[in-house]
Design a protein around this motif. Structure first.
Motif, PDB file in Angstrom:
ATOM      1  N   THR A 216      33.203  -5.759 -44.952  1.00 43.12           N
ATOM      2  CA  THR A 216      33.497  -5.820 -46.385  1.00 43.12           C
ATOM      3  C   THR A 216      34.252  -4.575 -46.832  1.00 43.12           C
ATOM      4  N   TYR A 217      34.891  -4.693 -47.984  1.00 43.65           N
ATOM      5  CA  TYR A 217      35.583  -3.560 -48.595  1.00 43.65           C
ATOM      6  C   TYR A 217      34.611  -2.870 -49.544  1.00 43.65           C
ATOM      7  N   ALA A 218      34.219  -1.626 -49.242  1.00 43.43           N
ATOM      8  CA  ALA A 218      33.207  -0.903 -50.025  1.00 43.43           C
ATOM      9  C   ALA A 218      33.728  -0.459 -51.393  1.00 43.43           C
ATOM     10  N   LYS A 219      35.028  -0.246 -51.501  1.00 42.75           N
ATOM     11  CA  LYS A 219      35.671   0.157 -52.761  1.00 42.75           C
ATOM     12  C   LYS A 219      34.999   1.371 -53.419  1.00 42.75           C
ATOM     13  N   PRO A 220      34.819   2.487 -52.687  1.00 42.17           N
ATOM     14  CA  PRO A 220      34.179   3.666 -53.289  1.00 42.17           C
ATOM     15  C   PRO A 220      35.090   4.327 -54.327  1.00 42.17           C
ATOM     16  N   GLY A 221      34.488   5.044 -55.259  1.00 49.32           N
ATOM     17  CA  GLY A 221      35.271   5.869 -56.183  1.00 49.32           C
ATOM     18  C   GLY A 221      35.756   7.121 -55.466  1.00 49.32           C
ATOM     19  N   TYR A 222      36.643   7.861 -56.109  1.00 47.35           N
ATOM     20  CA  TYR A 222      37.217   9.065 -55.474  1.00 47.35           C
ATOM     21  C   TYR A 222      36.151  10.084 -55.073  1.00 47.35           C
ATOM     22  N   TRP A 223      35.189  10.342 -55.978  1.00 41.53           N
ATOM     23  CA  TRP A 223      34.212  11.406 -55.717  1.00 41.53           C
ATOM     24  C   TRP A 223      33.266  11.026 -54.587  1.00 41.53           C
ATOM     25  N   LYS A 224      32.847   9.755 -54.590  1.00 42.96           N
ATOM     26  CA  LYS A 224      31.953   9.283 -53.523  1.00 42.96           C
ATOM     27  C   LYS A 224      32.663   9.382 -52.168  1.00 42.96           C
ATOM     28  N   TYR A 225      33.910   8.946 -52.143  1.00 41.95           N
ATOM     29  CA  TYR A 225      34.713   9.003 -50.909  1.00 41.95           C
ATOM     30  C   TYR A 225      34.898  10.450 -50.448  1.00 41.95           C
ATOM     31  N   ARG A 226      35.282  11.311 -51.409  1.00 37.68           N
ATOM     32  CA  ARG A 226      35.559  12.714 -51.081  1.00 37.68           C
ATOM     33  C   ARG A 226      34.305  13.408 -50.538  1.00 37.68           C
ATOM     34  N   LYS A 227      33.186  13.207 -51.231  1.00 38.18           N
ATOM     35  CA  LYS A 227      31.918  13.828 -50.817  1.00 38.18           C
ATOM     36  C   LYS A 227      31.518  13.342 -49.424  1.00 38.18           C
ATOM     37  N   TYR A 228      31.635  12.044 -49.184  1.00 38.06           N
ATOM     38  CA  TYR A 228      31.250  11.467 -47.892  1.00 38.06           C
ATOM     39  C   TYR A 228      32.108  12.031 -46.757  1.00 38.06           C
ATOM     40  N   TYR A 229      33.420  12.087 -46.978  1.00 38.90           N
ATOM     41  CA  TYR A 229      34.323  12.534 -45.911  1.00 38.90           C
ATOM     42  C   TYR A 229      34.199  14.037 -45.626  1.00 38.90           C
ATOM     43  N   ILE A 230      33.843  14.812 -46.649  1.00 41.03           N
ATOM     44  CA  ILE A 230      33.672  16.259 -46.426  1.00 41.03           C
ATOM     45  C   ILE A 230      32.268  16.555 -45.879  1.00 41.03           C
ATOM     46  N   LYS A 231      31.219  16.008 -46.551  1.00 43.74           N
ATOM     47  CA  LYS A 231      29.832  16.332 -46.173  1.00 43.74           C
ATOM     48  C   LYS A 231      29.380  15.581 -44.914  1.00 43.74           C
ATOM     49  N   LYS A 232      29.571  14.263 -44.899  1.00 40.84           N
ATOM     50  CA  LYS A 232      29.055  13.452 -43.778  1.00 40.84           C
ATOM     51  C   LYS A 232      30.015  13.453 -42.584  1.00 40.84           C
ATOM     52  N   ARG A 233      31.304  13.300 -42.853  1.00 39.92           N
ATOM     53  CA  ARG A 233      32.269  13.233 -41.743  1.00 39.92           C
ATOM     54  C   ARG A 233      32.703  14.624 -41.275  1.00 39.92           C
ATOM     55  N   GLY A 234      32.493  15.635 -42.139  1.00 32.43           N
ATOM     56  CA  GLY A 234      32.817  17.011 -41.758  1.00 32.43           C
ATOM     57  C   GLY A 234      34.299  17.308 -41.686  1.00 32.43           C
ATOM     58  N   LEU A 235      35.107  16.570 -42.464  1.00 35.32           N
ATOM     59  CA  LEU A 235      36.555  16.794 -42.446  1.00 35.32           C
ATOM     60  C   LEU A 235      36.944  17.918 -43.405  1.00 35.32           C
ATOM     61  N   GLU A 236      38.084  18.536 -43.127  1.00 37.78           N
ATOM     62  CA  GLU A 236      38.529  19.665 -43.947  1.00 37.78           C
ATOM     63  C   GLU A 236      38.799  19.235 -45.378  1.00 37.78           C
ATOM     64  N   LYS A 237      38.364  20.093 -46.307  1.00 40.44           N
ATOM     65  CA  LYS A 237      38.502  19.800 -47.732  1.00 40.44           C
ATOM     66  C   LYS A 237      39.963  19.542 -48.118  1.00 40.44           C
ATOM     67  N   GLY A 238      40.858  20.392 -47.612  1.00 39.23           N
ATOM     68  CA  GLY A 238      42.285  20.248 -47.945  1.00 39.23           C
ATOM     69  C   GLY A 238      42.840  18.907 -47.505  1.00 39.23           C
ATOM     70  N   TYR A 239      42.489  18.488 -46.291  1.00 37.39           N
ATOM     71  CA  TYR A 239      42.947  17.201 -45.763  1.00 37.39           C
ATOM     72  C   TYR A 239      42.415  16.045 -46.613  1.00 37.39           C
ATOM     73  N   VAL A 240      41.114  16.090 -46.932  1.00 34.64           N
ATOM     74  CA  VAL A 240      40.499  15.013 -47.717  1.00 34.64           C
ATOM     75  C   VAL A 240      41.132  14.951 -49.110  1.00 34.64           C
ATOM     76  N   ASN A 241      41.409  16.105 -49.700  1.00 33.89           N
ATOM     77  CA  ASN A 241      42.049  16.132 -51.023  1.00 33.89           C
ATOM     78  C   ASN A 241      43.421  15.461 -51.002  1.00 33.89           C
ATOM     79  N   VAL A 242      44.172  15.676 -49.914  1.00 36.08           N
ATOM     80  CA  VAL A 242      45.487  15.032 -49.780  1.00 36.08           C
ATOM     81  C   VAL A 242      45.319  13.511 -49.725  1.00 36.08           C
ATOM     82  N   THR A 243      44.315  13.041 -48.954  1.00 36.32           N
ATOM     83  CA  THR A 243      44.115  11.583 -48.874  1.00 36.32           C
ATOM     84  C   THR A 243      43.689  11.012 -50.221  1.00 36.32           C
ATOM     85  N   VAL A 244      42.866  11.759 -50.969  1.00 33.89           N
ATOM     86  CA  VAL A 244      42.475  11.304 -52.313  1.00 33.89           C
ATOM     87  C   VAL A 244      43.712  11.161 -53.197  1.00 33.89           C
ATOM     88  N   ALA A 245      44.602  12.142 -53.125  1.00 36.38           N
ATOM     89  CA  ALA A 245      45.840  12.097 -53.924  1.00 36.38           C
ATOM     90  C   ALA A 245      46.691  10.882 -53.543  1.00 36.38           C
TER      91      ALA A 245
END
Length: 290
Positions: A216-245
């Motif tokens: 299924t398509y989870a359709k998360p909001g920006y903040w939920k996605y950003r928090k998950y990818y930084i905190k749970k996935r451990g990806l760099e903040k700068g990289y995740v911010n670019v994907t959010v943009a």
């Protein structure tokens, strides 16, 4: 015989560019900061050279006997000015064509660094052929595949937007064609997309069909996605911010355009997402189904 320099040679697009150029009988120089990795990947079929776009002392060796260049912005370099010295170095040589890997819609969007890089290349007087692809299908088989495998979810904050996904292999073929025919494509730009625009519910339905699981398509909001990818996935903040943009821009409708540029260049239709998913099914299988 003059050579074609391919920067970012081990990247998503670079290695496809090289394979296609070799099929066309071109002499290729694969450039990057990890020469052993390049030698292992291409197994003597290409020349390899150490190249760091931020280190001007590496330019001369990389450009020796080169008359065409595939230029890719290293993802970790956010400032367009980082590429200007290398563009200047190409300017004083007899370069027949620079094909720069840009972004779809960047000609009307001055925010991404690609916009200024395109303009700088054009202003330099170098013959150019910009490649402006849509979203890579490899985003789903790569960075976003973890949630598909582990949670049966497509987890991106793209809302209801549509995207004309393109396979990086097709981008590689289109780029190789431009570099193989430098006079024909001198001072041109090409927006390379898939032949249809899909929303992420459609992507989830195709993945469900291909894997035999309910995705299924989870359709998360920006903040939920950003928090998950930084905190749970451990990806760099700068990289995740670019994907959010980028997903913010996608919601504005920037990723849905469909063009025939790939068909015009190659004479065939781009790969569909279902074809891609079947070919890369191992990226989407969870432990129970492998």
């Amino acid at each position: 015989m003059m050579k074609i320099l391919v920067t970012g040679a081990s990247g998503n697009v670079g290695h496809f560019v090289i394979e296609e150029l070799l099929n066309m009988g071109e002499h290729v120089v694969a450039a990057g900061t990890n020469v052993n990795k390049l030698k292992g990947r291409f197994k003597g079929k290409v020349d390899t050279v150490y190249f760091d776009i931020t280190n001007q002392s590496t330019y001369d060796v990389a450009l020796k006997d080169v008359d065409r260049v595939f230029l890719m912005r290293p993802p970790h370099l956010g400032k367009p000015e980082d590429l200007y010295p290398f563009i200047d170095a190409m300017k004083v040589r007899d370069i027949k064509l620079v094909s720069f890997l840009s972004l779809m819609g960047v000609e009307n969007n001055p925010i991404p660094p690609h916009h200024k890089i395109e303009k700088y290349i054009e202003a330099s007087g170098l013959p150019y052929a910009h490649i402006r692809p849509g979203f890579f299908m490899q985003n789903l088989s790569g960075i976003h595949s973890a949630e598909i495998r582990e949670k049966n979810q497509v987890f991106v904050p793209a809302g209801k937007s549509k995207t004309s996904f393109i396979d990086a292999a097709d981008i590689g073929l289109a780029t190789a064609i431009l570099l193989h025919h430098p006079d024909q494509y001198r001072n041109t730009s090409h927006t390379i997309t898939g032949f249809e625009a899909l929303d992420y519910n459609q992507i989830a339905a195709i993945l469900s069909k291909v894997t035999g699981r309910q995705i299924t398509y989870a359709k998360p909001g920006y903040w939920k996605y950003r928090k998950y990818y930084i905190k749970k996935r451990g990806l760099e903040k700068g990289y995740v911010n670019v994907t959010v943009a980028l997903y913010f821009m996608t919601r504005m409708g920037t990723a849905k355009k469909v063009t025939e540029d790939f068909l015009k260049l190659s004479g065939r239709n781009p790969r569909t997402f279902e074809e891609f998913a079947r070919e890369n099914i191992r990226c989407f299988l969870n432990k129970e189904t492998i």
